[in-house]
Every structure is written in structure tokens, then in C-alpha cells.
Write an enzyme that holds these catalytic residues in place. Structure first.
Site, PDB file in Angstrom:
ATOM      1  N   HIS A  68       0.814  -0.916   0.099  1.00 24.19           N
ATOM      2  CA  HIS A  68      -0.143  -0.006  -0.062  1.00 24.19           C
ATOM      3  C   HIS A  68       0.815   1.281   0.043  1.00 24.19           C
ATOM      4  CE1 HIS A  68      -3.816  -2.460   1.187  1.00 24.19           C
ATOM      5  NE2 HIS A  68      -2.788  -3.154   1.429  1.00 24.19           N
ATOM      6  N   ARG A  70      -0.381   4.359  -0.740  1.00 23.99           N
ATOM      7  CA  ARG A  70      -0.960   5.362  -0.032  1.00 23.99           C
ATOM      8  C   ARG A  70      -1.171   6.525  -0.929  1.00 23.99           C
ATOM      9  NH1 ARG A  70      -3.302   1.837   2.848  1.00 23.99           N
ATOM     10  NH2 ARG A  70      -2.622   1.534   4.857  1.00 23.99           N
ATOM     11  N   HIS A 237      -2.866 -12.505   1.194  1.00 24.45           N
ATOM     12  CA  HIS A 237      -2.408 -12.619   2.773  1.00 24.45           C
ATOM     13  C   HIS A 237      -3.216 -13.858   3.237  1.00 24.45           C
ATOM     14  CE1 HIS A 237      -5.571  -9.950   2.699  1.00 24.45           C
ATOM     15  NE2 HIS A 237      -5.298  -9.071   2.579  1.00 24.45           N
ATOM     16  N   ASP A 310       2.232  -7.065   2.383  1.00 27.21           N
ATOM     17  CA  ASP A 310       1.034  -6.367   2.894  1.00 27.21           C
ATOM     18  C   ASP A 310       1.666  -4.878   3.463  1.00 27.21           C
ATOM     19  OD1 ASP A 310      -1.553  -5.414   3.043  1.00 27.21           O
ATOM     20  OD2 ASP A 310      -2.028  -6.976   4.392  1.00 27.21           O
TER      21      ASP A 310
HETATM   22  O1  DOR Z   1      -4.457  -4.719   7.745  1.00 27.29           O
HETATM   23  C1  DOR Z   1      -4.563  -4.450   6.613  1.00 27.29           C
HETATM   24  N1  DOR Z   1      -4.168  -3.226   6.099  1.00 27.29           N
HETATM   25  N2  DOR Z   1      -5.235  -4.963   5.837  1.00 27.29           N
HETATM   26  C2  DOR Z   1      -5.897  -4.757   4.579  1.00 27.29           C
HETATM   27  O2  DOR Z   1      -6.465  -5.609   4.150  1.00 27.29           O
HETATM   28  C3  DOR Z   1      -5.763  -3.476   4.193  1.00 27.29           C
HETATM   29  C4  DOR Z   1      -4.589  -2.739   4.766  1.00 27.29           C
HETATM   30  C5  DOR Z   1      -4.486  -1.254   4.646  1.00 27.29           C
HETATM   31  O3  DOR Z   1      -4.746  -0.789   3.695  1.00 27.29           O
HETATM   32  O4  DOR Z   1      -4.262  -0.709   5.997  1.00 27.29           O
END
Ligand code: DOR
Length: 434
Positions: A68, A70, A237, A310
Site C-alpha cells: 500500500h 497510499r 495474505h 502487505d
Molecule cells: O491490515 C490491513 N491493512 N489489511 C488490509 O487488507 C488493508 C490494509 C490497509 O490498507 O491498511
């Protein structure tokens, strides 16, 4: 420009390469591989000496398919620049970024924005598009338009595709582009307000439960729909024993399905939640030892194809909220390789070749990323590892903009010391063009 990497163990399971040799790179292309190259080069790195010490391995460039970044939307937590700096330091030459941004990656415009931002970087950034518009689970997004713009898969990550009907369409459409649907397997009617794995510990700690059944049910649903429609499913995951078994069974049936596991899910159990450290709050949640053992078994027998971290950056403010209110997620890029080598390689669970398959070869194949191969004539796309370097995770010295890791203070064995890609090298934190 020519650079010479000397005296490293070259390991590439794709071509059964495992030997100590030198690599000469000219203008970003592998020019020569030999036991001893004496040719002049603009820069020489002797990997058997200096601050690098011994036991350096050069592998095909690692790729993390679940990150991610962001951006756009939460640039206070991470940006494409800071996230790829973290990836570079962590030994990755490619990342796939998840679409739960603000706005979501649900159009060609957002895909193009990301590609523009990532232009010229050492790390290749590949966007994953949403399955549904705004990730709202109401109507299918413009998958064709996003495929044309260059996405490498589709996902509503953070949640599962809301209905069987939409997932059926998603498989039908995505198969036209031979791209995978990446599923976050969670039946949200079962997890509701849950924040940690359902079991003895959730009762002991007094926290709302998030049952493993929620993951297993959606994995089962998804495999059933895949079998009906065709297409490609990638299970993100994986955290439960049940999901590992479902994936194993689906593969035995010959379905086009793959899966990934994150280092925190083969490293930690829900015992870690006892401190109420919100950095242990992640979705899917940390599970039991039985689940951890099943994931490791799945990695060993090939059921689980990839290791993907992740990476989920969150602000300090939000992670300081109470456990039940704090957002799910932990950063992972800069601890991924260290945890994998410490927990799987140095314990002889997986060989180095198997780890390279799961962190480079398989993710590149599944998501059709650029091939990375240690062969003359190929683009130099490499990860340089120090297998035996012992280091301590210090969340304040990471490149990521966020510090939400539960691994702060952990001693790990094994680290990336360099990466080469796109005619750039980054060595011990210093990056330059070659
Ligand atoms: O823990 C998580 N954080 N699982 C997810 O599926 C999304 C992710 C996030 O974008 O923060």
C-alpha cells in the site's frame, strides 16, 4: 557506464545457476558473467570484502506484489517516493500497489497518475485496479480501460468482492485480459466489529473476535466461482489453515489459482496481541500456531506461491487510538526479507532457491511483471543479499514514512545490501545511475 560486481554467489533457480562469479554490467545490461573478470570498469564492488563482509548472494530482483503506497490521498502516511525508497532499501526492484487509495485506483487516470509519479525510479511500480467502482462493491469498475492503462490485476483489497454476482463478472471480464483477481478473503458479516482472531485469546484479552471461518468461506466461494467461470484467482495474505487447504485442493483440481502469505502471518501468532500494541492489529489478523504451521507447510509444498508483505502504513496518531478503533495494518517492506531469512532460511525450512522463487520468480510470473534473470544480454535486475548479517529493526531508521511495525527491536539475520534495476544501482543506501 560499466560496473563490475565481483565475488558473489550468483543464484538463479530459473536457470539452475548457483556459483561464485563476477558480473559485468554495461549501460544497465548484463554484459559478461565469469569466474574472474579483469576488464576495466567505471566502478568495482568486491562483494567478498569491505563493509559487505562475506556470503553475498546476487539473485534476480525481488518483487513484492502486495504493497500500500497510499498515494494518492494519504501522503502523510506514505508516498510513491517514500514507499519505493523503502522497497529499494529492502531489496525489491518491483512492487504492486493496492488500489485502496483516495481516490481509489478505479480508472485509467489514476493508473496513469501512478505511472507518471513512478517514472525514472529504480523500483518498478505496478498498479492494481479495483474490481468495483470506488471499491464500493456496487458495480464493476472499468476493468478494460484500466487493463489498457497497464494494471497487473484487480482487487477490492481491504474487503472481498462484495457479491458472488460481481465476482463472477470480474472473472469473466478479467480473463479477457488474462489478469488475476486478487482477493482479500473475508466474509464481513462474520467479522463485523472483530479486531483479532476469534479464539481463547480474544476471550482472554476481551477483544471483539474476527473468526478464521470468515476467510475460509470467501476462499471457498471464490474457488467455486472460478471453477464455474474460468479466469485467474490470486488469494492475498493467506492466514488460516483452512484457506491453505482450500488453495491446495483447488490447485490439485487444476484451477488457475495462486496465493501469497505475509511474513507476519508465518512469524507471529495472536499471542502477540496480549500487549495491546496496535501494531499487531492487521487484517487478516494474526492467528494461532496451527495456522502458522499450515502456512509454513503451504510454503514448503508449493501451495503458497509468493511471499508478499502487505505493507500498510498508518499514521502514529491513528495507531495510538485504542486497539478496537485503531486501523488494521503494519508496515512490512523493510522487515520482509529479514524475517523470511531468519524464520525460513536459517531454520532450513526453505532453501535459498525456494525463497528466490517466492520473492522473485513466482510473483513476476503470476503478475506478468518484467522477467528478471541472471543471464548475459538481459537487463540487470538484481537483488544483492547478505545472508548472515545480523541487524536490529529500528523503526526510526526505516525509509518508510510510517513506523507502525510490531518488529521494532527484533534481531534478524539476513538483509538486502543492494539492488540494480533500470540502469541504477543502490548500494548500502547510496543510489546512482550506471
Ligand atoms: O491490515 C490491513 N491493512 N489489511 C488490509 O487488507 C488493508 C490494509 C490497509 O490498507 O491498511
Amino acid at each position: 557506464m560499466k560496473i563490475l560486481l565481483k565475488n558473489a554467489q550468483l543464484v538463479d533457480p530459473q536457470i539452475k545457476l548457483n556459483q561464485v562469479a563476477d558480473i559485468l554490467i554495461k549501460d544497465g545490461i548484463i554484459l559478461k558473467i565469469d569466474k574472474s573478470i579483469s576488464e576495466n570498469a567505471d566502478q568495482v564492488f568486491d562483494l567478498s570484502e569491505g563493509s559487505f563482509g562475506k556470503d553475498k548472494v546476487i539473485a534476480p530482483g525481488f518483487a513484492d506484489v502486495h504493497v500500500h503506497l497510499r498515494e494518492p490521498g494519504r501522503e502523510d502516511e506514505e508516498t510513491i517516493e517514500s514507499g519505493t525508497a523503502a522497497a529499494t532499501a529492502a531489496g525489491f526492484t518491483a512492487v504492486c500497489c493496492m488500489p485502496n487509495t483516495e481516490p481509489a485506483i478505479d480508472s485509467a487516470e489514476v493508473v496513469t497518475f501512478i505511472k507518471e509519479k513512478a517514472k525514472g525510479l529504480l523500483v518498478d511500480v505496478h498498479a492494481i485496479g479495483t474490481v468495483t467502482k470506488k471499491r464500493e462493491g456496487k458495480e464493476l469498475a472499468f476493468l478494460g480501460e484500466m487493463a489498457e492503462a497497464g494494471v497487473v490485476g484487480f482487487s477490492d483489497d481491504g474487503v472481498a468482492v462484495s457479491t458472488s454476482h460481481l465476482l463472477k463478472y470480474a472473472f469473466e471480464y478479467s480473463s479477457m485480459f488474462d489478469l488475476p483477481v486478487i482477493e482479500h478473503c473475508e466474509d464481513s458479516s462474520l467479522t463485523a466489529e472483530g479486531v483479532m482472531n476469534e479464539g481463547l485469546n480474544s476471550t482472554k484479552f476481551g477483544l471483539p473476535p474476527h473468526p478464521s471461518l470468515a476467510e475460509d468461506l470467501i476462499a471457498l466461494r471464490d474457488v467455486a466461482i472460478l471453477e464455474y467461470t474460468g479466469g485467474r484467482l490470486h488469494i492475498a495474505h493467506i492466514s488460516t489453515k483452512g484457506a491453505v487447504e482450500i488453495l491446495r485442493h483447488a490447485k490439485k483440481k487444476g484451477l488457475n489459482v495462486t496465493g501469497e502469505a505475509a511474513p507476519h502471518h508465518f512469524t507471529l501468532t495472536d499471542d502477540a496481541v496480549k500487549t495491546y500494541d496496535t501494531n499487531t492489529k492487521v487484517n487478516p489478523p494474526l492467528r494461532t500456531q496451527e495456522d502458522v504451521d499450515a502456512i509454513i507447510e503451504g510454503l514448503i509444498d508449493g501451495t503458497i506461491d509468493c511471499i508478499a508483505c502487505d505493507h500498510a502504513p498508518h499514521s502514529i496518531e491513528e495507531k495510538e487510538w485504542e486497539y478496537i478503533y485503531s486501523p488494521f495494518g503494519m508496515i512490512g517492506l523493510e522487515t520482509s526479507l529479514g524475517l523470511t531469512l531468519t524464520k525460513l532460511y536459517h531454520t532450513k525450512v526453505l532453501s535459498l532457491e525456494e525463497i528466490i522463487m517466492k520473492m522473485s520468480v513466482n510473483p513476476r510470473k503470476i503478475f506478468k511483471l518484467a522477467e528478471a534473470k541472471i543471464e548475459v544480454g538481459k537487463k540487470a535486475n538484481l537483488t544483492i543479499l547478505d545472508l548472515n548479517q545480523i541487524w536490529t529493526v529500528d523503526k526510526f531508521s526505516l525509509k518508510s514514512k510510517s513506523i507502525n511495525t510490531p518488529f521494532h527491536g527484533w534481531e534478524l539475520k539476513g538483509k538486502a545490501v543492494g539492488v540494480v534495476n533500470n540502469s541504477k544501482i543502490c548500494f548500502e543506501g547510496k543510489e546512482f545511475s550506471i
